[in-house]
Design a protein around this motif. Structure first.
Motif, PDB file in Angstrom:
ATOM      1  N   ALA A   1       0.837  -1.198   0.000  1.00 36.76           N
ATOM      2  CA  ALA A   1       0.000   0.000   0.000  1.00 36.76           C
ATOM      3  C   ALA A   1       0.872   1.248   0.000  1.00 36.76           C
ATOM      4  N   VAL A   2       0.389   2.260  -0.674  1.00 34.53           N
ATOM      5  CA  VAL A   2       1.066   3.554  -0.684  1.00 34.53           C
ATOM      6  C   VAL A   2       0.799   4.263   0.641  1.00 34.53           C
ATOM      7  N   ARG A   3       1.854   4.765   1.262  1.00 33.52           N
ATOM      8  CA  ARG A   3       1.717   5.472   2.539  1.00 33.52           C
ATOM      9  C   ARG A   3       1.693   6.973   2.278  1.00 33.52           C
ATOM     10  N   ALA A   4       0.577   7.620   2.628  1.00 34.39           N
ATOM     11  CA  ALA A   4       0.423   9.061   2.435  1.00 34.39           C
ATOM     12  C   ALA A   4       0.715   9.785   3.746  1.00 34.39           C
ATOM     13  N   VAL A   5       1.594  10.766   3.679  1.00 35.33           N
ATOM     14  CA  VAL A   5       1.990  11.529   4.864  1.00 35.33           C
ATOM     15  C   VAL A   5       1.681  12.998   4.607  1.00 35.33           C
ATOM     16  N   SER A   6       0.971  13.623   5.521  1.00 34.13           N
ATOM     17  CA  SER A   6       0.652  15.048   5.426  1.00 34.13           C
ATOM     18  C   SER A   6       1.668  15.834   6.245  1.00 34.13           C
ATOM     19  N   VAL A   7       2.222  16.867   5.642  1.00 33.97           N
ATOM     20  CA  VAL A   7       3.246  17.697   6.286  1.00 33.97           C
ATOM     21  C   VAL A   7       2.765  19.138   6.303  1.00 33.97           C
ATOM     22  N   GLN A   8       2.789  19.760   7.471  1.00 31.60           N
ATOM     23  CA  GLN A   8       2.346  21.138   7.613  1.00 31.60           C
ATOM     24  C   GLN A   8       3.530  22.100   7.504  1.00 31.60           C
ATOM     25  N   ALA A   9       3.239  23.282   7.000  1.00 31.46           N
ATOM     26  CA  ALA A   9       4.260  24.317   6.902  1.00 31.46           C
ATOM     27  C   ALA A   9       4.585  24.871   8.285  1.00 31.46           C
ATOM     28  N   VAL A  10       5.823  25.308   8.456  1.00 36.52           N
ATOM     29  CA  VAL A  10       6.261  25.947   9.699  1.00 36.52           C
ATOM     30  C   VAL A  10       6.982  27.242   9.329  1.00 36.52           C
ATOM     31  N   ASN A  11       7.125  28.102  10.295  1.00 32.29           N
ATOM     32  CA  ASN A  11       7.820  29.367  10.053  1.00 32.29           C
ATOM     33  C   ASN A  11       9.332  29.162  10.085  1.00 32.29           C
TER      34      ASN A  11
END
Length: 424
Positions: A180-190
């Protein structure tokens, strides 16, 4: 008009031409008074230079002004300036679009603000460094391993404002099992450690959906991306890995050479002759014992600025020490073979090439710049700050005031011209 002028008019010079000559002569006299210049050939050449540079007169118009000034002198029973060798050479240079000739250095000055701009341009990451920064930040946040980064394509990354989603491709399997493809969400930081901004900058270099994100990263490669990832894996320090990825030894040498060369108003020969032991760090900044100078030169600290000479020098000398080239008798600025310092002093073309490359990256493509531009820029910047000629002479360790006086007059010509245009 004076009695002598009237008599000469009667002898064949028209009244209108004599009046024009008196007017041009008066303009020159007022210029000499304002600039406190002597009424000799040097004062005339500076006036003609002012007409060409600040008033925008053509070569023909400048020549016409000289003819009228000479006429006014003849009317007074004096010799015309055009007979003097210096004036003739100036006018010949003007006709060849080189009006300043020996009156100023061939290289244009790099003022303080321009030096800061060139240092910032030198230290800006190039395309390979942007790729390494993006790889380090992705590895830190997604943790897909080096093999995962190798398989990653741009179609696997969905960039949005403030976030991104990375679909980590599964490893190749010989057993036929579906991974399975693993999807990772990454948030922006300052700040500079933002993974979204880093990946976006790298994508803007011309990526296409089916391209590999890190095409130069392969299992057997030893390029900058793999080395930066190795630093991250060995140290666990994200900032250290980013510094390694974004900064090369060549950049550190260029920054140190620009900052120290400008701060101490060095000549290229002085820069080449400096050893590591000649530069010491003190509370006020760097203290340079420059061969040939009677007194040590002090380059002040500039905390928080990109061109702080103390930070620039210490980070560069750390590079030399890490390569066992940090002995006090070693050259302060060494040449390079590829990306590695060789331990020998930089050549004259190499020193000039550092400045030319820096100003090119900063967008200063129209001027003629060399290492001497740093020295002339330091001198002219000091005069802009109303430093006395004697204090500037001490800064630059000059033996003759003639050149400094020329720079002082030229800087004040520019300042008065700008003030006049603003109505001050």
């Amino acid at each position: 008009m004076s009695v002598e002028t009237i008599r000469t008019v009667r002898n064949g010079v028209s009244e209108a031409r004599a009046a024009r000559a008196e007017k041009c002569f008066g303009q020159w006299q007022r210029f000499l008074g304002v600039m406190q210049l002597p009424a000799d050939a040097s004062g005339l050449v500076l006036f003609l230079t002012y007409l060409g540079e600040e008033e925008g007169l053509t070569t023909r118009q400048v020549s016409g002004r000289l003819e009228h000034i000479d006429l006014a002198r003849v009317l007074r029973g004096e010799e015309p300036f055009r007979r003097l060798r210096d004036v003739r050479e100036f006018m010949r240079g003007l006709a060849r679009e080189d009006p300043l000739r020996a009156a100023q250095p061939v290289s244009e000055p790099l003022y303080r603000e321009l030096v800061d701009a060139t240092i910032q341009a030198v230290m800006a990451p190039d395309a390979d460094q942007q790729a390494a920064i993006a790889a380090v930040l992705l590895q830190h946040h997604v943790r897909c391993g080096t093999a995962g980064l190798i398989r990653l394509r741009w179609r696997d990354i969905s960039l949005r404002r403030g976030s991104m989603t990375v679909s980590c491709p599964p490893p190749d399997s010989m057993s036929g099992k579906v991974r399975a493809v693993r999807a990772v969400s990454v948030q922006a930081v300052n700040g500079e450690l933002c993974p979204v901004a880093a990946v976006g900058r790298w994508r803007d270099q011309g990526a296409r959906p089916n391209d590999r994100v890190f095409a130069t990263l392969n299992k057997s490669g030893r390029g900058p991306i793999r080395k930066a990832l190795l630093v991250l894996r060995q140290t666990g320090d994200l900032r250290a890995a980013i510094r390694y990825a974004s900064t090369s030894a060549l950049q550190l040498r260029a920054r140190a050479l620009l900052a120290v060369g400008y701060g101490a108003a060095l000549t290229s020969q002085e820069a080449r002759s400096l050893t590591i032991g000649d530069i010491e760090t003190a509370s006020e900044g760097l203290v340079l014992t420059v061969p040939g100078r009677a007194y040590p030169s002090v380059v002040k600290r500039d905390p928080g600025m990109p061109g702080c000479p103390v930070v620039a020098w210490e980070e560069w000398v750390d590079v030399l020490r890490a390569r066992s080239m940090g002995d006090p008798e070693r050259p302060a600025f060494t040449g390079f073979h590829g990306f590695n310092p060789v331990g020998e002093p930089m050549s004259q073309p190499g020193i000039n090439a550092v400045v030319k490359d820096a100003v090119g990256k900063a967008g200063l493509t129209r001027g003629n710049y060399s290492f001497s531009s740093l020295r002339w820029g330091a001198i002219r910047t000091a005069f802009r700050a109303d430093e006395s000629i004697h204090s500037v002479a001490s800064l630059a360790a000059v033996k003759s005031f003639d050149g400094l006086a020329r720079h002082h007059r030229r800087e004040h010509i520019v300042r008065r011209s700008v003030a006049g245009q603003l109505g001050l």
